[in-house]
Design a protein around this motif. Structure first.
Motif, PDB file in Angstrom:
ATOM      1  N   SER A  72       0.828  -1.213   0.000  1.00  0.00           N
ATOM      2  CA  SER A  72       0.000   0.000   0.000  1.00  0.00           C
ATOM      3  C   SER A  72       0.856   1.253   0.000  1.00  0.00           C
ATOM      4  O   SER A  72       0.462   2.285  -0.552  1.00  0.00           O
ATOM      5  CB  SER A  72      -0.947  -0.004   1.212  1.00  0.00           C
ATOM      6  OG  SER A  72      -1.857  -1.083   1.133  1.00  0.00           O
ATOM      7  N   VAL A  73       2.041   1.162   0.617  1.00  0.00           N
ATOM      8  CA  VAL A  73       2.950   2.315   0.628  1.00  0.00           C
ATOM      9  C   VAL A  73       3.421   2.613  -0.792  1.00  0.00           C
ATOM     10  O   VAL A  73       3.432   3.770  -1.230  1.00  0.00           O
ATOM     11  CB  VAL A  73       4.158   2.054   1.559  1.00  0.00           C
ATOM     12  CG1 VAL A  73       5.164   3.194   1.454  1.00  0.00           C
ATOM     13  CG2 VAL A  73       3.696   1.906   3.003  1.00  0.00           C
ATOM     14  N   LEU A  74       3.818   1.569  -1.526  1.00  0.00           N
ATOM     15  CA  LEU A  74       4.252   1.790  -2.912  1.00  0.00           C
ATOM     16  C   LEU A  74       3.098   2.317  -3.752  1.00  0.00           C
ATOM     17  O   LEU A  74       3.293   3.217  -4.586  1.00  0.00           O
ATOM     18  CB  LEU A  74       4.798   0.491  -3.507  1.00  0.00           C
ATOM     19  CG  LEU A  74       5.250   0.583  -4.974  1.00  0.00           C
ATOM     20  CD1 LEU A  74       6.285   1.686  -5.168  1.00  0.00           C
ATOM     21  CD2 LEU A  74       5.795  -0.763  -5.453  1.00  0.00           C
ATOM     22  N   LEU A  75       1.908   1.780  -3.560  1.00  0.00           N
ATOM     23  CA  LEU A  75       0.749   2.265  -4.318  1.00  0.00           C
ATOM     24  C   LEU A  75       0.506   3.748  -4.027  1.00  0.00           C
ATOM     25  O   LEU A  75       0.245   4.541  -4.938  1.00  0.00           O
ATOM     26  CB  LEU A  75      -0.489   1.451  -3.959  1.00  0.00           C
ATOM     27  CG  LEU A  75      -1.740   1.740  -4.799  1.00  0.00           C
ATOM     28  CD1 LEU A  75      -1.559   1.211  -6.222  1.00  0.00           C
ATOM     29  CD2 LEU A  75      -2.985   1.113  -4.167  1.00  0.00           C
ATOM     30  N   THR A  76       0.610   4.133  -2.761  1.00  0.00           N
ATOM     31  CA  THR A  76       0.418   5.536  -2.386  1.00  0.00           C
ATOM     32  C   THR A  76       1.523   6.407  -2.959  1.00  0.00           C
ATOM     33  O   THR A  76       1.269   7.525  -3.432  1.00  0.00           O
ATOM     34  CB  THR A  76       0.369   5.677  -0.856  1.00  0.00           C
ATOM     35  OG1 THR A  76      -0.672   4.847  -0.336  1.00  0.00           O
ATOM     36  CG2 THR A  76       0.113   7.113  -0.443  1.00  0.00           C
ATOM     37  N   ALA A  77       2.758   5.905  -2.926  1.00  0.00           N
ATOM     38  CA  ALA A  77       3.878   6.665  -3.492  1.00  0.00           C
ATOM     39  C   ALA A  77       3.693   6.865  -4.996  1.00  0.00           C
ATOM     40  O   ALA A  77       3.943   7.959  -5.524  1.00  0.00           O
ATOM     41  CB  ALA A  77       5.195   5.945  -3.205  1.00  0.00           C
ATOM     42  N   LEU A  78       3.233   5.815  -5.689  1.00  0.00           N
ATOM     43  CA  LEU A  78       2.957   5.970  -7.117  1.00  0.00           C
ATOM     44  C   LEU A  78       1.856   7.004  -7.339  1.00  0.00           C
ATOM     45  O   LEU A  78       1.888   7.756  -8.322  1.00  0.00           O
ATOM     46  CB  LEU A  78       2.549   4.628  -7.723  1.00  0.00           C
ATOM     47  CG  LEU A  78       3.666   3.596  -7.907  1.00  0.00           C
ATOM     48  CD1 LEU A  78       3.097   2.275  -8.416  1.00  0.00           C
ATOM     49  CD2 LEU A  78       4.732   4.114  -8.866  1.00  0.00           C
ATOM     50  N   GLY A  79       0.888   7.034  -6.421  1.00  0.00           N
ATOM     51  CA  GLY A  79      -0.176   8.032  -6.528  1.00  0.00           C
ATOM     52  C   GLY A  79       0.335   9.454  -6.461  1.00  0.00           C
ATOM     53  O   GLY A  79      -0.308  10.376  -6.969  1.00  0.00           O
ATOM     54  N   LYS A  80       1.491   9.644  -5.857  1.00  0.00           N
ATOM     55  CA  LYS A  80       2.093  10.974  -5.777  1.00  0.00           C
ATOM     56  C   LYS A  80       2.902  11.316  -7.019  1.00  0.00           C
ATOM     57  O   LYS A  80       3.354  12.452  -7.186  1.00  0.00           O
ATOM     58  CB  LYS A  80       3.004  11.062  -4.537  1.00  0.00           C
ATOM     59  CG  LYS A  80       2.266  10.909  -3.208  1.00  0.00           C
ATOM     60  CD  LYS A  80       3.238  10.940  -2.047  1.00  0.00           C
ATOM     61  CE  LYS A  80       2.516  10.790  -0.712  1.00  0.00           C
ATOM     62  NZ  LYS A  80       1.643  11.955  -0.420  1.00  0.00           N
TER      63      LYS A  80
END
Length: 514
Positions: free
Chosen positions: A153-161
């Motif tokens: 989920s952290v990587l998904l959120t980082a990609l969202g940025k």
């Protein structure tokens, strides 16, 4: 039912309705449309009555009628809804593409634990989302890990940025999903995709359809009269979940594999990261896309030898980006593709695994023919194979075996062994399937591809908390004694037909600092 609205005899709308049987576009003449839009905006009750009259003619798609009669003010309001995406101002001057990708990779490495191949693939995929309008393939970013708490989920959120027009859609129905894609052309970010697809099986077809531009259309019945209507589902999508996703989705994906952090590894808290960093990276990505979209759209990278056709398709836009930026990226991108898809290729499909076990069964008995019951007995005897619990905890049935083998064009038939004549299989009928699907380089499911990495922090990225760049003075070698953990299942002698596992190629000398 309400009475139809009564208009003046010479009303253009009434004349158009009267002429619908001869002219299906009568109501859509510019002057008539303008009057309809005005009525819909200023007198909704009158428009509702008129709509009933139009529907009763059964000459038009009411979904199309509703769409075309939206007033300019309403359209402006819908456009305002696109403000859910933050405006991104492109960087004021041209950017160095290789430096940009290095910076994106480094930013991701500060927050998740992964091999450099995964992080570089993630950086290329984030860049691709800014170029989705010019490429022909939209690979899915499949963020996966074997267990919880690995940073998915952290990587998904980082990609969202980082990505263009990010839209988190973990709790959305299929109808809203394809409408959102057509309306906003977002980058979809779907967390807990296993639970999402379990609740919305129809959504898998929508996600599958968006892989190639020329097939990114789904047909759905909409409106009161259920008119089949095409919806464009082209766009970038990132999925996040535990374990494997459906084969049809995995086939269209770039796998981004994460691992759980050990006590010796540290990462920065993404929630505490500097918003200005991500804003600057987005701005530079926007400028890079603006300056390089034409060249990347025309690029046709050479397929990577050893990858299957679908994997090469998935990497086409990423390789086009890597080739455009130059420096170490053309080589690094191809190394990442081989490493990531080489790992994924080690697990054969269920059908291929069944073929391998059938071949092993024939060989173990040195038989040219086998009754169905005897073949099933041989299959379910292997505790490591799925056939003993195939039928909801029970052994695979003869009917299920027949259905699976029929996919390969193999059918049971009457065979005679001694004085007994029963349904069974002739080994010669499998020859074509064995040759096609169990070639010498078919991966075995019983061996795990060797890694040149330990479970410690062996990446060439700096520690997220120490602020010191760690370079490898002595690159790791794929030795059994130096951080290479080889996990091999003890394979029963009867399962030799699956073939040998292919070793994954890693670039051990390519160790850039960021």
């Amino acid at each position: 039912m309400s009475s139809p609205i009564t208009l003046k005899a010479k009303s253009p709308i009434q004349e158009a309705i009267h002429n619908l049987s001869e002219d299906a576009g009568a109501l859509y003449a510019p002057a008539v449309l303008e009057e309809l839009r005005s009525m819909r905006s200023k007198d909704p009750a009158a428009f509702a009555r008129l709509r009933i009259q139009v529907k009763e003619t059964k000459m038009l798609s009411m979904a199309e009628f509703d769409r075309l009669t939206v007033s300019a003010e309403s359209e402006a309001g819908a456009a305002a809804g696109q403000s859910i995406f933050a405006d991104v101002e492109p960087w004021s001057k041209p950017v160095d593409g290789a430096e940009l990708l290095d910076d994106v990779t480094h930013a991701l490495a500060r927050h998740v634990i992964a091999e450099k191949e995964t992080l570089r693939a993630a950086a290329l995929w984030a860049t691709f989302t800014w170029l989705v309008d010019v490429v022909q393939i939209a690979p899915i970013a499949n963020i996966t890990a074997p267990e919880k708490r690995c940073g998915k989920s952290v990587l998904l959120t980082a990609l969202g940025k980082l990505v263009n027009r990010p839209l988190q859609v973990s709790n959305i129905g299929p109808a809203a999903l394809f409408r959102s894609i057509e309306l906003w052309s977002p980058t979809l970010l779907i967390d807990e995709v296993d639970a999402f697809l379990a609740a919305h099986e129809d959504a898998r077809g929508i996600l599958n359809a968006g892989f190639t531009r020329d097939s990114a259309v789904v047909i759905r019945c909409v409106g009161d009269d259920h008119i089949p209507t095409p919806f464009n589902v082209w766009g970038a999508k990132a999925l996040c979940g535990i374990g494997r996703i459906a084969d049809t989705l995995a086939d269209r994906s770039v796998p981004l594999r994460l691992r759980r952090r050990t006590p010796g590894e540290s990462v920065e808290n993404l929630r505490h990261s500097d918003p200005a960093l991500w804003e600057q990276l987005r701005s530079r990505l926007a400028r890079f896309a603006q300056d390089n979209s034409e060249a990347i759209g025309k690029a046709r990278p050479k397929p990577i030898e050893g990858l299957n056709d679908r994997a090469n398709d998935s990497w086409e836009p990423l390789l086009a980006i890597a080739d455009q930026v130059g420096a170490h990226w053309p080589k690094s991108a191809r190394t990442a593709a081989i490493a990531l898809h080489g790992l994924e290729g080690d697990a054969p499909s269920v059908g291929v695994e069944l073929l391998a076990d059938v071949k092993a069964a024939f060989e173990s008995r040195n038989a040219s023919k086998m009754f169905s019951a005897d073949l099933l007995e041989q299959l379910v005897a292997d505790d490591e194979a799925p056939w003993a619990t195939w039928n909801r905890g029970k052994a695979m049935s003869a009917r299920q075996l027949s259905a699976r083998l029929a996919d390969f064009g193999i059918k049971s038939k009457d065979i005679r062994l001694g004085s007994i004549n029963k349904k069974g299989y002739d080994k010669s009928d499998f020859r074509d399937a064995f040759d096609r699907y169990l070639s010498a380089d078919t991966p075995s499911q019983s061996a795990t591809t060797r890694h040149a990495y330990s479970h410690k922090a062996s990446s060439d990225f700096p520690s997220a908390t120490e602020g010191v760049v760690v370079t490898d003075e002595k690159p790791l070698q794929p030795s059994n004694h130096a951080g290479c953990h080889v996990v091999t299942d003890k394979t029963p002698p009867a399962r030799k037909g699956a073939g040998k596992a292919k070793a994954t190629s890693h670039d051990e000398t390519d160790r850039e600092e960021f």
